[in-house]
Design an enzyme around this catalytic site. Structure first.
Site, PDB file in Angstrom:
ATOM      1  N   TYR A  85      -8.010  -4.777   3.372  1.00  0.00           N
ATOM      2  CA  TYR A  85      -8.492  -4.118   4.585  1.00  0.00           C
ATOM      3  C   TYR A  85      -8.717  -5.149   5.669  1.00  0.00           C
ATOM      4  CZ  TYR A  85     -11.389  -1.369   7.751  1.00  0.00           C
ATOM      5  OH  TYR A  85     -11.888  -0.728   8.859  1.00  0.00           O
ATOM      6  N   VAL A  86      -8.253  -4.801   6.860  1.00  0.00           N
ATOM      7  CA  VAL A  86      -8.533  -5.579   8.061  1.00  0.00           C
ATOM      8  C   VAL A  86      -9.077  -4.603   9.090  1.00  0.00           C
ATOM      9  CG1 VAL A  86      -7.560  -6.998   9.914  1.00  0.00           C
ATOM     10  CG2 VAL A  86      -6.736  -7.282   7.560  1.00  0.00           C
ATOM     11  N   GLY A  94      -2.548 -11.318  12.061  1.00  0.00           N
ATOM     12  CA  GLY A  94      -2.078 -12.059  10.897  1.00  0.00           C
ATOM     13  C   GLY A  94      -3.042 -12.140   9.736  1.00  0.00           C
ATOM     14  N   GLY A  96      -4.080  -9.752   7.557  1.00  0.00           N
ATOM     15  CA  GLY A  96      -3.573  -9.075   6.359  1.00  0.00           C
ATOM     16  C   GLY A  96      -2.496  -9.899   5.676  1.00  0.00           C
ATOM     17  N   ASN A 123       0.664   6.526   4.373  1.00  0.00           N
ATOM     18  CA  ASN A 123       0.257   5.347   5.133  1.00  0.00           C
ATOM     19  C   ASN A 123       1.488   4.525   5.559  1.00  0.00           C
ATOM     20  OD1 ASN A 123      -0.992   3.115   6.227  1.00  0.00           O
ATOM     21  ND2 ASN A 123      -2.444   2.870   4.542  1.00  0.00           N
ATOM     22  N   LYS A 124       2.261   5.103   6.457  1.00  0.00           N
ATOM     23  CA  LYS A 124       3.517   4.483   6.893  1.00  0.00           C
ATOM     24  C   LYS A 124       3.339   3.095   7.502  1.00  0.00           C
ATOM     25  CE  LYS A 124       7.762   5.405   9.472  1.00  0.00           C
ATOM     26  NZ  LYS A 124       8.357   4.236   8.945  1.00  0.00           N
ATOM     27  N   TYR A 130       4.293  -3.811   4.189  1.00  0.00           N
ATOM     28  CA  TYR A 130       4.575  -4.361   2.865  1.00  0.00           C
ATOM     29  C   TYR A 130       6.076  -4.577   2.670  1.00  0.00           C
ATOM     30  CZ  TYR A 130      -0.241  -2.941   1.885  1.00  0.00           C
ATOM     31  OH  TYR A 130      -1.600  -2.772   1.914  1.00  0.00           O
TER      32      TYR A 130
END
Length: 163
Positions: A85-86, A94, A96, A123-124, A130
């Site tokens: 989580y950010v 940057g 994450g 959660n697109k 990712y």
């Protein structure tokens, strides 16, 4: 900056867990208290570990909570990322990527062959992020979970035969 969490971080980690749960539309499930988190992270036998991302002022803006898993196929441990989580105001700077890079480095350093996590199908933004790092979805696997009464019913069937 990425650093290992300390006991003093527990309140802010708990707050960020609640923020993450709100984002994931499941705040009612985020029930862990500060003492539980403290014990899990810093007790005599830690079950989980956490990294904290700080901004330029030294304020915590994100965290990663992880634990070791094991693959019987590879014969090695791996890292399972429970939470990443950010905070919204710090996204895009940057943090994450830095948290994930720190965990990837830990895997490489320790000879762990897998780094895994789940992401919600809707959660697109996270899925795209990712994928941009080279992570691949495991579409052929289905996650199962047992809680509450079904868990208690199955446990009752152990009839003293548990290890």
């Amino acid at each position: 900056m990425i650093r290992a969490a300390t006991p003093a971080d527990v309140p802010v980690i708990r707050q960020m867990i609640r923020e993450l749960a709100e984002y994931e539309r499941a705040v009612e499930h985020a029930r862990a208290g500060e003492q539980q988190l403290h014990d899990a992270l810093f007790g005599s036998e830690p079950a989980v570990y956490a990294l904290v991302a700080e901004d330029e002022a030294g304020e915590p803006v994100g965290f990663a909570c992880w634990f070791r898993n094991f693959s019987t196929w590879t014969g090695t441990h791996g890292v399972y990322l429970e939470d990443l989580y950010v905070r919204p105001a710090a996204r895009g700077a940057g943090h994450g990527r830095a948290l994930l890079a720190a965990l990837a480095a830990l895997c490489v350093e320790r000879g762990y062959e897998r780094f895994e996590w789940w992401v919600l199908d809707w959660n697109k933004p996270s899925i795209d992020f990712y994928r941009s790092l080279g992570a691949e979805p495991m579409d052929e696997w289905t996650v199962f979970r047992m809680t509450g009464e079904p868990l208690r019913r199955l446990a009752a069937d152990a009839d003293g035969n548990a290890a």
